[in-house]
Write a protein that holds these residues in place. Structure first.
Motif: not given
Length: 285
Positions: A129-152
């Motif tokens: 699974a080659h995972h690429k979330p968003v990069f900005p420092f202040d986008y951790e909310h999106e990275r959390e949601l993306q981690a959950v979506q990727a895992a699901r």
């Protein structure tokens, strides 16, 4: 090189090579190619590569002949994207976009690509699974949601806990961030929990292992120079109740030193060697 008929071990790498549009690409391309060759991966996830019309030729310039490619389908407007490359053929390849919010949806390559690698037995097949979330420092909310979506997504596609699943890439998040804590089984998010075992942490407990740091001259010269160093590039192995399905033999950074005075990228790569354990986790010897 691994045997074509029976494979117990696999070498897995991830490397963000920094867009070819910056920092003397012809010289860096040669340095990148030399350092990948020295690392000797069987599978490598590459970020910020040329994914335009001549992408196969560009990949050949970095890796040489004999590789199979699973590309992320979306690129930046100037054709920069991501690829998972394997010495063995791919089986089924699936992709899940990670546009979890409006600003995440605007990110051109925010997705996870799940690829079946037809490695020989007893190792294979292995799912990457080659995972690429968003990069900005202040986008951790999106990275959390993306981690959950990727895992699901991974769980829905590969539900059996006995299948080998390796999650890897540039996650743009440090080990103590909520998204990485979720992926490594330290906390739940959105009512679910998973556990992917961080290979670097397994081999080098307590070692920060920064992969993006102002000690790297290309970071110091770049647009994120003022932040402290972080480890944001990962190789992880999925586990269930009793541990990961593959054991970590080694994990090292590569691309730390330059080649003939040329720094390859603003990231350091990670190369890990994994092996089939002598028995399934959860069984007694």
């Amino acid at each position: 090189m691994t045997s074509p008929t029976s494979v117990q071990q696999i070498r897995v790498a991830t490397f963000n090579v920094l867009t070819p549009l910056l920092a003397d690409w012809p010289a860096r391309r040669r340095a990148i190619a030399a350092q990948i060759e020295e690392a000797r991966p069987d599978i490598i996830a590459l970020q910020e590569v040329d994914a335009g019309p001549d992408r196969d030729e560009a990949l050949h310039d970095l890796l040489g002949p004999g590789w199979h490619a699973a590309w992320h389908s979306h690129t930046t407007p100037d054709g920069i994207g991501l690829v998972l490359a394997s010495r063995w053929p791919f089986g089924e390849i699936r992709e899940h976009r990670l546009g979890v919010t409006d600003r995440a949806a605007a990110a051109p390559w925010s997705a996870v690509v799940l690829a079946e690698v037809l490695a020989p037995a007893p190792l294979g097949p292995v799912y990457f699974a080659h995972h690429k979330p968003v990069f900005p420092f202040d986008y951790e909310h999106e990275r959390e949601l993306q981690a959950v979506q990727a895992a699901r997504f991974i769980r829905s596609e590969i539900p059996s806990p006995e299948e080998h699943v390796i999650l890897l890439g540039d996650f743009d998040a440090a080990p103590d961030s909520a998204g990485i804590r979720f992926l490594t089984g330290r906390q739940s998010l959105s009512g679910i929990s998973v556990c992917y075992h961080d290979v670097w942490e397994a081999v080098h407990p307590g070692d920060p292992g920064h992969t993006f740091t102002p000690q790297n001259p290309l970071v110091a010269a770049g647009d994120m120079f003022s932040a402290p160093g972080r480890r944001i590039d990962y190789v992880m192995v999925r586990g269930a109740s009793f541990g990961p399905t593959l054991q970590a033999r080694s994990a090292e950074r590569f691309g730390v030193a330059g080649v003939d005075g040329v720094q390859a990228s603003d990231h350091y790569g990670v190369i890990a060697e994994l092996e089939v354990p002598p028995r399934l986790p959860g069984t007694w010897g």
